[in-house]
Design a protein around this motif. Structure first.
Motif, PDB file in Angstrom:
ATOM      1  N   VAL A  35       0.840  -1.202   0.000  1.00 18.14           N
ATOM      2  CA  VAL A  35       0.000   0.000   0.000  1.00 18.14           C
ATOM      3  C   VAL A  35       0.871   1.246   0.000  1.00 18.14           C
ATOM      4  CG1 VAL A  35      -1.659   1.372   1.324  1.00 18.14           C
ATOM      5  CG2 VAL A  35      -1.985  -1.095   1.098  1.00 18.14           C
ATOM      6  N   ILE A  36       1.889   1.246   0.867  1.00 14.81           N
ATOM      7  CA  ILE A  36       2.810   2.384   0.919  1.00 14.81           C
ATOM      8  C   ILE A  36       3.539   2.538  -0.412  1.00 14.81           C
ATOM      9  CG2 ILE A  36       4.895   3.281   2.022  1.00 14.81           C
ATOM     10  CD1 ILE A  36       3.977   1.913   4.601  1.00 14.81           C
ATOM     11  N   SER A  37       3.946   1.406  -1.006  1.00 22.84           N
ATOM     12  CA  SER A  37       4.626   1.446  -2.311  1.00 22.84           C
ATOM     13  C   SER A  37       3.717   2.046  -3.370  1.00 22.84           C
ATOM     14  CB  SER A  37       5.042   0.032  -2.727  1.00 22.84           C
ATOM     15  OG  SER A  37       5.982  -0.514  -1.829  1.00 22.84           O
ATOM     16  N   GLY A  38       2.432   1.679  -3.326  1.00 18.20           N
ATOM     17  CA  GLY A  38       1.476   2.213  -4.291  1.00 18.20           C
ATOM     18  C   GLY A  38       1.313   3.715  -4.153  1.00 18.20           C
ATOM     19  N   MET A  39       1.235   4.190  -2.918  1.00 20.14           N
ATOM     20  CA  MET A  39       1.084   5.629  -2.680  1.00 20.14           C
ATOM     21  C   MET A  39       2.339   6.391  -3.087  1.00 20.14           C
ATOM     22  SD  MET A  39      -0.926   5.467   0.990  1.00 20.14           S
ATOM     23  CE  MET A  39      -1.265   7.229   1.059  1.00 20.14           C
ATOM     24  N   LEU A  40       3.502   5.841  -2.783  1.00 16.85           N
ATOM     25  CA  LEU A  40       4.752   6.489  -3.175  1.00 16.85           C
ATOM     26  C   LEU A  40       4.909   6.520  -4.693  1.00 16.85           C
ATOM     27  CD1 LEU A  40       7.266   5.051  -0.521  1.00 16.85           C
ATOM     28  CD2 LEU A  40       6.302   7.364  -0.628  1.00 16.85           C
ATOM     29  N   ALA A  41       4.492   5.434  -5.355  1.00 18.36           N
ATOM     30  CA  ALA A  41       4.559   5.383  -6.816  1.00 18.36           C
ATOM     31  C   ALA A  41       3.657   6.451  -7.427  1.00 18.36           C
ATOM     32  CB  ALA A  41       4.156   3.996  -7.316  1.00 18.36           C
ATOM     33  N   CYS A  42       2.465   6.637  -6.839  1.00 17.00           N
ATOM     34  CA  CYS A  42       1.546   7.671  -7.315  1.00 17.00           C
ATOM     35  C   CYS A  42       2.178   9.056  -7.190  1.00 17.00           C
ATOM     36  CB  CYS A  42       0.235   7.625  -6.526  1.00 17.00           C
ATOM     37  SG  CYS A  42      -0.803   6.196  -6.889  1.00 17.00           S
ATOM     38  N   LYS A  43       2.802   9.303  -6.061  1.00 18.86           N
ATOM     39  CA  LYS A  43       3.463  10.590  -5.838  1.00 18.86           C
ATOM     40  C   LYS A  43       4.595  10.795  -6.836  1.00 18.86           C
ATOM     41  CE  LYS A  43       4.890  14.333  -3.715  1.00 18.86           C
ATOM     42  NZ  LYS A  43       4.200  15.642  -3.943  1.00 18.86           N
ATOM     43  N   MET A  44       5.368   9.753  -7.088  1.00 17.03           N
ATOM     44  CA  MET A  44       6.495   9.850  -8.010  1.00 17.03           C
ATOM     45  C   MET A  44       6.013  10.161  -9.432  1.00 17.03           C
ATOM     46  SD  MET A  44       9.434   7.014  -8.867  1.00 17.03           S
ATOM     47  CE  MET A  44       8.241   5.931  -9.688  1.00 17.03           C
ATOM     48  N   VAL A  45       4.986   9.446  -9.887  1.00 18.89           N
ATOM     49  CA  VAL A  45       4.453   9.679 -11.232  1.00 18.89           C
ATOM     50  C   VAL A  45       3.844  11.073 -11.327  1.00 18.89           C
ATOM     51  CG1 VAL A  45       2.746   8.934 -12.940  1.00 18.89           C
ATOM     52  CG2 VAL A  45       4.050   7.229 -11.654  1.00 18.89           C
ATOM     53  N   PHE A  46       3.141  11.499 -10.276  1.00 16.32           N
ATOM     54  CA  PHE A  46       2.532  12.831 -10.240  1.00 16.32           C
ATOM     55  C   PHE A  46       3.595  13.916 -10.405  1.00 16.32           C
ATOM     56  CE2 PHE A  46       0.764  16.637  -8.381  1.00 16.32           C
ATOM     57  CZ  PHE A  46      -0.586  16.590  -8.693  1.00 16.32           C
ATOM     58  N   ASP A  47       4.663  13.813  -9.627  1.00 14.86           N
ATOM     59  CA  ASP A  47       5.735  14.818  -9.684  1.00 14.86           C
ATOM     60  C   ASP A  47       6.478  14.766 -11.019  1.00 14.86           C
ATOM     61  OD1 ASP A  47       5.085  15.601  -7.138  1.00 14.86           O
ATOM     62  OD2 ASP A  47       6.691  14.492  -6.155  1.00 14.86           O
ATOM     63  N   LEU A  48       6.698  13.564 -11.539  1.00 11.20           N
ATOM     64  CA  LEU A  48       7.389  13.423 -12.823  1.00 11.20           C
ATOM     65  C   LEU A  48       6.564  14.044 -13.946  1.00 11.20           C
ATOM     66  CD1 LEU A  48       9.703  12.301 -14.540  1.00 11.20           C
ATOM     67  CD2 LEU A  48       8.463  10.129 -14.671  1.00 11.20           C
ATOM     68  N   THR A  49       5.257  13.821 -13.907  1.00  8.86           N
ATOM     69  CA  THR A  49       4.374  14.387 -14.924  1.00  8.86           C
ATOM     70  C   THR A  49       4.348  15.900 -14.828  1.00  8.86           C
ATOM     71  OG1 THR A  49       2.993  12.410 -14.766  1.00  8.86           O
ATOM     72  CG2 THR A  49       2.062  14.294 -15.919  1.00  8.86           C
ATOM     73  N   GLN A  50       4.370  16.410 -13.598  1.00  9.68           N
ATOM     74  CA  GLN A  50       4.415  17.858 -13.387  1.00  9.68           C
ATOM     75  C   GLN A  50       5.696  18.443 -13.991  1.00  9.68           C
ATOM     76  OE1 GLN A  50       2.280  20.070 -12.063  1.00  9.68           O
ATOM     77  NE2 GLN A  50       3.735  21.743 -12.357  1.00  9.68           N
ATOM     78  N   PHE A  51       6.807  17.768 -13.768  1.00  7.54           N
ATOM     79  CA  PHE A  51       8.095  18.226 -14.300  1.00  7.54           C
ATOM     80  C   PHE A  51       8.100  18.206 -15.826  1.00  7.54           C
ATOM     81  CE2 PHE A  51      12.266  16.973 -15.995  1.00  7.54           C
ATOM     82  CZ  PHE A  51      13.027  18.071 -15.611  1.00  7.54           C
ATOM     83  N   LEU A  52       7.648  17.092 -16.411  1.00  4.85           N
ATOM     84  CA  LEU A  52       7.634  16.973 -17.871  1.00  4.85           C
ATOM     85  C   LEU A  52       6.671  17.981 -18.496  1.00  4.85           C
ATOM     86  CD1 LEU A  52       7.637  13.074 -18.261  1.00  4.85           C
ATOM     87  CD2 LEU A  52       9.547  14.649 -18.604  1.00  4.85           C
ATOM     88  N   GLY A  53       5.508  18.149 -17.870  1.00  2.00           N
ATOM     89  CA  GLY A  53       4.529  19.090 -18.408  1.00  2.00           C
ATOM     90  C   GLY A  53       5.036  20.514 -18.388  1.00  2.00           C
ATOM     91  N   SER A  54       5.694  20.898 -17.302  1.00  2.00           N
ATOM     92  CA  SER A  54       6.185  22.268 -17.154  1.00  2.00           C
ATOM     93  C   SER A  54       7.344  22.578 -18.092  1.00  2.00           C
ATOM     94  CB  SER A  54       6.622  22.519 -15.707  1.00  2.00           C
ATOM     95  OG  SER A  54       5.555  22.315 -14.811  1.00  2.00           O
TER      96      SER A  54
END
Length: 273
Positions: A35-54
């Protein structure tokens, strides 16, 4: 690298392997670490997408705050959909774990390390996504999304923790295969490509995938439950409710959304004639 350095490196490697084996992957801890891995993965993808989008998408600078959040959040849901759909298809149709003649154990209580871990990652995703939806409610989705996520979260979490009904949980999770198409439709829309051929093809793909994964597959699941109802009856009463009631509610929601998909596709095709 000297022999002393090699021995030191090997010592650290052995300790790391022992830590992973006895703690992170211990049967009693897998539900929580996953569960923790899933939440951390979500955060990582969210931040990566933010970086790529910007940095790489000019259209991103024109978005409002909510649109930027949705841009990132849809990337997270797409990543989860690819992950859980791949595993679910393998477990339901390729693996021998849930096959009738592969074990004397009831099909409703079969589980493995892989199934528990995969469900835990999915629980982590639903917690993260539900939290985002509620935080920005109703910008990222109305009450139907909240109901959908709550039902999914409860059902998946119960199956992960109890080990009951995991086969049917994975059957339902295969419906996530429609998510990438839905998200791509939103991306094409905000990019101003509603009149493009890609938008039309995407609509047809959504129609077909929804029909197969959220209509026909649910019918197959209900048929499977009917054939194995004697085993379903031996589950905990709460588990029985989740196996029968939750898929019924989701089926009704799927049919309502499917009607909207058909209406939208017909409207798109009419404009091109």
């Amino acid at each position: 690298m000297t022999s002393v350095e090699n021995m030191t490196f090997k010592s650290y490697q052995d300790r790391a392997n022992l830590f992973v084996k006895e703690y992170l992957l211990a049967d009693s801890l897998i539900p929580y670490t996953s569960v923790i891995s899933g939440m951390l993965a979500c955060k990582m993808v969210f931040d990566l997408t933010q970086f790529l989008g910007s940095n790489y998408f000019k259209i991103h600078s024109n978005f409002s705050k909510v649109q930027r959040i949705e841009w990132n959040n849809r990337a997270v849901s797409t990543t989860h959909a690819i992950f859980i759909t791949t595993i679910s298809l393998y477990l339901v149709f390729c693996s021998t774990l849930f096959r009738d003649n592969s074990s004397s154990e009831l099909v409703t209580v079969r589980r493995s390390t892989l199934t528990t871990f995969a469900l835990g990652v999915s629980v982590g995703y639903f917690i993260s996504d539900l939290g985002t939806i509620l935080w920005f409610f109703p910008s990222l989705g109305g009450y139907e999304y909240v109901i959908h996520h709550l039902l999914s979260l409860v059902a998946v979490a119960y199956s992960m923790l109890s080990g009951e009904g995991q086969l049917y949980t994975f059957m339902v999770l295969i419906s996530e295969t429609t998510t990438p198409g839905i998200n791509l439709r939103w991306y094409l829309d905000v990019a101003g490509m509603k009149k493009s051929k890609a938008y039309l093809i995407n609509g047809v793909v959504i129609f077909i995938s929804w029909l197969v994964a959220r209509i026909l597959l649910f019918i197959y699941m209900f048929y499977h439950v009917y054939l194995h109802f004697d085993q379903v009856e031996q589950m905990h009463p709460f588990g029985q409710i989740l196996v029968v009631v939750v898929p019924v509610v989701l089926s009704v929601m799927n049919l309502v959304w499917f009607a909207k998909i058909i209406k939208g596709l017909r409207k798109t095709l009419a404009k091109r004639q």
